[in-house]
Design an enzyme around this catalytic site. Structure first.
Site, PDB file in Angstrom:
ATOM      1  N   GLU A   1      43.257  37.762  41.847  1.00  0.00           N
ATOM      2  CA  GLU A   1      43.184  36.740  42.919  1.00  0.00           C
ATOM      3  C   GLU A   1      41.602  37.055  43.522  1.00  0.00           C
ATOM      4  OE1 GLU A   1      47.050  37.170  45.271  1.00  0.00           O
ATOM      5  OE2 GLU A   1      46.643  37.361  46.479  1.00  0.00           O
TER       6      GLU A   1
ATOM      7  N   HIS B   1      51.136  48.632  19.433  1.00  0.00           N
ATOM      8  CA  HIS B   1      52.276  48.353  18.100  1.00  0.00           C
ATOM      9  C   HIS B   1      52.484  47.364  18.806  1.00  0.00           C
ATOM     10  CE1 HIS B   1      53.172  52.093  15.861  1.00  0.00           C
ATOM     11  NE2 HIS B   1      52.377  52.898  17.335  1.00  0.00           N
TER      12      HIS B   1
ATOM     13  N   LYS C   1      53.486  29.144  48.496  1.00  0.00           N
ATOM     14  CA  LYS C   1      53.950  29.521  49.651  1.00  0.00           C
ATOM     15  C   LYS C   1      54.415  28.196  50.602  1.00  0.00           C
ATOM     16  CE  LYS C   1      51.738  33.228  50.516  1.00  0.00           C
ATOM     17  NZ  LYS C   1      50.056  34.310  51.943  1.00  0.00           N
TER      18      LYS C   1
HETATM   19  O1  PA5 Z   1      46.251  39.920  48.740  1.00  0.00           O
HETATM   20  C1  PA5 Z   1      46.714  39.562  49.194  1.00  0.00           C
HETATM   21  O2  PA5 Z   1      46.392  39.063  50.354  1.00  0.00           O
HETATM   22  C2  PA5 Z   1      47.995  38.730  49.151  1.00  0.00           C
HETATM   23  O3  PA5 Z   1      47.929  39.338  48.168  1.00  0.00           O
HETATM   24  C3  PA5 Z   1      48.719  39.861  49.276  1.00  0.00           C
HETATM   25  O4  PA5 Z   1      49.166  41.234  50.334  1.00  0.00           O
HETATM   26  C4  PA5 Z   1      50.411  39.108  49.689  1.00  0.00           C
HETATM   27  O5  PA5 Z   1      50.525  37.701  49.722  1.00  0.00           O
HETATM   28  C5  PA5 Z   1      51.166  39.727  50.524  1.00  0.00           C
HETATM   29  O6  PA5 Z   1      51.111  39.178  52.036  1.00  0.00           O
HETATM   30  P1  PA5 Z   1      52.123  39.299  53.151  1.00  0.00           P
HETATM   31  O7  PA5 Z   1      51.074  41.028  53.358  1.00  0.00           O
HETATM   32  O8  PA5 Z   1      50.617  38.895  54.334  1.00  0.00           O
HETATM   33  O9  PA5 Z   1      53.142  39.805  53.042  1.00  0.00           O
END
Ligand code: PA5
Length: 469
Positions: free
Chosen positions: A293, A322, A436
């Site tokens: 990410e 394996h 989203k």
């Molecule tokens: O790293 C990030 O920003 C994302 O992976 C969020 O943690 C994830 O989308 C969850 O978002 P939120 O904490 O706003 O529900």
């Protein structure tokens, strides 16, 4: 600095070991050092100027004080702690639990040092249904605390889970049994928290989900379940010293990022993290999100869009030997391997005697299982090196809160270095938004934009029977 150190070993990426075609030659390492060194002072300055707030977390005494206070209030009356969150709001919690509590924590009352922990980072209906039934049928609900974690406070998954739990608990218990962890000021979950009066912890300003494990996001469930959060933070502080070091050759995060960047540029764009430790397996999952990410980004260079980002892959010790090693040795040479190795396991077993009619197994008899395990790592590394593929190893003297804190911080700062080398912003995730929004549209969120989006989705993803075989 005291106690055991997590160390990064990088000789096995060099030309000396895997040859000049695939390995890093001495002059290339020098060039990497020259390119990366200025970034060390740049990152140190960003930290000093407060532009990377995740780096302040290990030093923030207020967060751990609030966490400890809440834990002291809740621990004795909580038998089950259920974390509802997703992505960065869950993966760190899972990783800490797997790394630092015994394998049987949830099942063996004698081994656990706090409530059982369940983390729901997806919304698979049968899974959640089955779990909630177990809670209700066994009259466990009243000794259960739900920690709802969402920084943005509007993830459809986490908010739906919250609404399910609302129904389940009913108005009397709802307020008492939910703890929220969310943004300090804004978002739907912060608003609900204030309206209902939930007890609440904070995701500090400017700290993104995947960089938040050392905030209340990860610390609360860890402390509830008996993990030493002070040592965890001390380990991270120790690593902060090492990754701030202006000498490239002494800075494990700078070297780690530079090596990853080099191989990406040379077409080895897959980064496999392979722990030889069950305890560390979920840290590889946590890393996978952090890396993907943060570094998978599009940037504009000389007027063109350039897509960058190494693909992180998780593999697990002998299990994946394996399953994956055939590909890793004879498939495309497009991967950099990072092994995680533990020098001293906190528990060990002796292998028993060989059965009388199986003398060919006698060479294993009486040896420690850990010796076999670490030799399997060495053997796999050797085999992969024979195929001229680069390997890093992160050594843990032992797995404890202090070394896990070091590892987490090492990889967070490595990600910052890698972002700077790739020339992208590692702290945002713009491409996650469309999915989203599309979910909101399909679920009927009101608004012209959502209606339009829903129509576009229907037309693009409608099943065409001609292609269904
Ligand atoms: O790293 C990030 O920003 C994302 O992976 C969020 O943690 C994830 O989308 C969850 O978002 P939120 O904490 O706003 O529900």
């Amino acid at each position: 600095m005291s106690e055991s150190q997590v160390k990064l070993y990088y000789k096995n990426v060099t030309a000396e070991v895997i040859g000049p075609e695939h390995g890093i030659a001495a002059d290339q390492l020098k060039q990497l050092a020259e390119k990366t060194s200025p970034l060390i002072s740049q990152l140190n300055k960003e930290k000093k100027d407060g532009r990377t707030p995740y780096r302040d977390l290990p030093f923030n005494k207020e967060i751990s004080r609030k966490v400890r206070e809440l834990v002291a209030e809740l621990k004795d009356r909580c038998e089950n702690l259920v974390v509802l969150g997703i992505g960065g709001s869950a993966l760190g919690n899972i990783a800490l639990q797997t790394a630092l509590n015994p394998y049987m924590h949830n099942l063996d009352d004698k081994q656990r040092r706090g409530p059982r922990l369940f983390v729901f980072d997806n919304i698979d209906p049968p899974q959640l249904t089955s779990f909630l039934k177990w809670l209700k049928d066994n009259d466990r609900l009243k000794k259960t605390i739900f920690n709802v974690i969402s920084k943005g406070g509007q993830a459809a998954e986490t908010m739906s889970q919250l609404m399910i739990v609302h129904e389940l608990l009913g108005p009397d218990s709802y307020k008492k049994q939910i703890i929220t962890t969310t943004d300090t000021r804004q978002g739907t979950l912060r608003r609900i928290t204030e309206d209902v009066g939930f007890r609440s912890l904070e995701v500090p300003e400017g700290v993104g989900g995947r960089f938040s494990v050392l905030s209340a996001v990860g610390l609360f469930s860890a402390a509830m379940c008996g993990i030493d959060i002070d040592s965890l933070l001390a380990g991270a502080r120790d690593m902060d010293d090492r990754v701030s070091c202006e000498d490239f050759y002494k800075n494990p995060a700078a070297i780690n990022a530079a090596v990853n960047y080099h191989f990406y540029k040379k077409g080895k764009n897959i980064s496999v993290m392979m722990p030889y430790s069950y305890a560390l397996k979920d840290l590889a999952d946590w890393y996978r999100q952090l890396w993907a990410e943060s570094l998978g980004k599009v940037k504009v260079s000389a007027g063109n869009e350039v897509h960058v980002g190494p693909t992180p892959v998780k593999a697990l010790d002998t299990t994946d030997q394996h399953s994956q090693v055939q590909l890793y040795r004879e498939g495309p040479n497009d991967k950099l391997f990072t092994f995680l190795q533990v020098n001293n396991f906190d528990r060990d077993l002796k292998i028993g005697l060989a059965p009388e009619d199986a003398s060919e197994l006698a060479f294993l008899a009486g040896k420690d299982l850990s010796t076999l395990f670490n030799n399997e790592k060495r053997a796999t590394e050797y085999a992969i090196l024979q195929s001229k593929r680069p390997c890093l190893t992160v050594f843990f003297d032992e797995v404890n809160a202090y070394t896990v804190g070091q590892f987490i911080y090492l990889y967070e700062v490595t990600t910052s270095f890698a972002g700077a080398l790739f020339g992208i912003n590692p702290y945002d995730q713009p491409a996650v938004e469309l999915g989203k929004e599309a979910t909101f549209a399909l679920m009927g969120k009101p608004g012209d934009e959502y209606e339009k989006l829903a129509q576009q989705i229907q037309s693009l993803t409608k099943i065409d029977g001609d292609f269904l075989v």
